[in-house]
Enzyme design. Structure first.
Site, PDB file in Angstrom:
ATOM      1  CG  ASP A   6      -1.894   1.157   1.196  1.00  6.73           C
ATOM      2  OD1 ASP A   6      -2.319   1.652   0.236  1.00  6.73           O
ATOM      3  OD2 ASP A   6      -2.342   1.816   2.229  1.00  6.73           O
ATOM      4  CB  CYS A  69      -3.156   0.547  -2.716  1.00  8.19           C
ATOM      5  SG  CYS A  69      -3.017   2.343  -2.983  1.00  8.19           S
ATOM      6  CB  CYS A 200      -9.510   4.569   0.006  1.00  6.77           C
ATOM      7  SG  CYS A 200      -7.730   5.068   0.681  1.00  6.77           S
TER       8      CYS A 200
HETATM    9  N1  DGL Z   1      -4.777   3.175   0.533  1.00 10.09           N
HETATM   10  C1  DGL Z   1      -4.801   3.859  -0.765  1.00 10.09           C
HETATM   11  C2  DGL Z   1      -6.032   3.476  -1.341  1.00 10.09           C
HETATM   12  O1  DGL Z   1      -6.599   2.294  -1.317  1.00 10.09           O
HETATM   13  C3  DGL Z   1      -4.875   5.213  -1.132  1.00 10.09           C
HETATM   14  C4  DGL Z   1      -4.210   6.390  -0.083  1.00 10.09           C
HETATM   15  C5  DGL Z   1      -3.369   7.349  -0.842  1.00 10.09           C
HETATM   16  O2  DGL Z   1      -4.130   8.082  -1.315  1.00 10.09           O
HETATM   17  O3  DGL Z   1      -2.133   6.977  -0.932  1.00 10.09           O
HETATM   18  O4  DGL Z   1      -6.574   3.938  -2.448  1.00 10.09           O
END
Ligand code: DGL
Length: 285
Positions: A6, A69, A200
């Protein structure tokens, strides 16, 4: 090992589900905390950062990498699978979180086969919340048009939520103001959505506050358990890949920024002590 990547520590919400559903495997989690959040970055930059992270995980011995992510999954997964792996790493696999989450949003069971649609939700409304980049990619729209063509999809970018989580601002009046800022528009439509997907992997950390705002009859889906259930199905269908994975129950953590900072946040999230190693990623392209 199974590599789990991530941009920041939010992907630990997925790792927690993976290790609970499939505890026997060895996992190496990498957070590119030095460059997080990715959410407002350009396609090219997200691709480069993701490629560098995935290549680092491959170099450590991961044969399978999960992009925990959405931003990386929507911006980098296709190029990685269709261009990079065949040319440079034909024996490795990279999986993302969008397809499994879209299946769950459409009400389909884990691992629905191509061509299977979800008639039961033909007239419903569902919502995806994500970073600017995830929403702009329309990846969820593309998947849902295939899986549940009659479903109405509302997509809402929540650009300040991942930074709030990275900063540890998980509750309080300031955080509630930002939760309402992005939830009110999707809740004030004429008909309430049936489901809201937290698209997210940082957002489950805001779930208590989100649940207080979203009416009880609306289902709120976090991705961890969804991804873990789909990975279990994928491993059953790919025994040759499953056979390559070590099963010693190992857990390792790496970050591109301060390991003590990462460990403090990770320990709170996972509820157990952890140590992290600081790593440097090298440019690949
Ligand atoms: N955890 C990431 C996602 O699932 C995003 C966070 C970020 O903006 O880096 O999109």
């Amino acid at each position: 090992m199974i590599g789990v990547f991530d941009s920041g520590f939010g992907g630990l919400t997925v790792l927690a589900s993976l290790t609970s559903a499939l505890p026997e495997y060895d996992y190496l989690f990498l957070a590119d905390s030095a460059r997080a959040p990715y959410g407002a970055r350009s396609f090219d930059v997200i691709y480069d950062f993701t490629l560098e992270s995935v290549e680092w995980l491959f170099d450590q011995g991961c044969t399978l990498v999960i992009l925990a992510c959405n931003t990386a999954s929507t911006r980098a997964l296709r190029n990685l699978q269709q261009l990079h792996l065949p040319a440079h790493r034909p024996d490795r696999r990279v999986l993302g979180v969008v397809r499994p989450s879209a299946e769950a949003l459409a009400g389909l069971p884990p691992g629905a086969l191509p061509g299977v649609t979800a008639p039961s939700l033909a007239t419903g409304t569902v919502v995806v919340l994500g970073t600017e980049s995830t929403i702009a990619s329309d990846s969820y729209g593309m998947e849902l048009r295939k899986l549940a063509p009659g479903l109405e999809l509302v997509q809402q970018a929540c650009p300040l939520w991942a930074p709030l989580v990275e900063a540890g601002e998980l509750d309080g009046p300031g955080t509630e103001w930002f939760l309402r800022r992005y939830l009110d528009p999707v809740l004030s439509v004429a008909r309430l959505p049936q489901r809201i997907l937290l698209g997210c992997t940082h957002y489950p950390l805001l779930l208590p506050g989100i649940r207080q705002i979203v009416p009880r009859e609306v289902e709120v889906l976090a991705q961890g358990d969804i991804v873990a259930a789909r990975l279990a199905v994928w491993l059953e269908r790919h025994p040759e890949q499953a056979a390559r994975l070590a099963r010693n129950g190992g857990r390792q953590f790496a970050t591109t920024d301060d390991p003590a900072w990462f460990a403090a946040r990770g320990e709170r999230l996972l509820g157990q002590p952890l140590t992290a190693e600081r790593v440097r990623l090298r440019p690949v392209r």
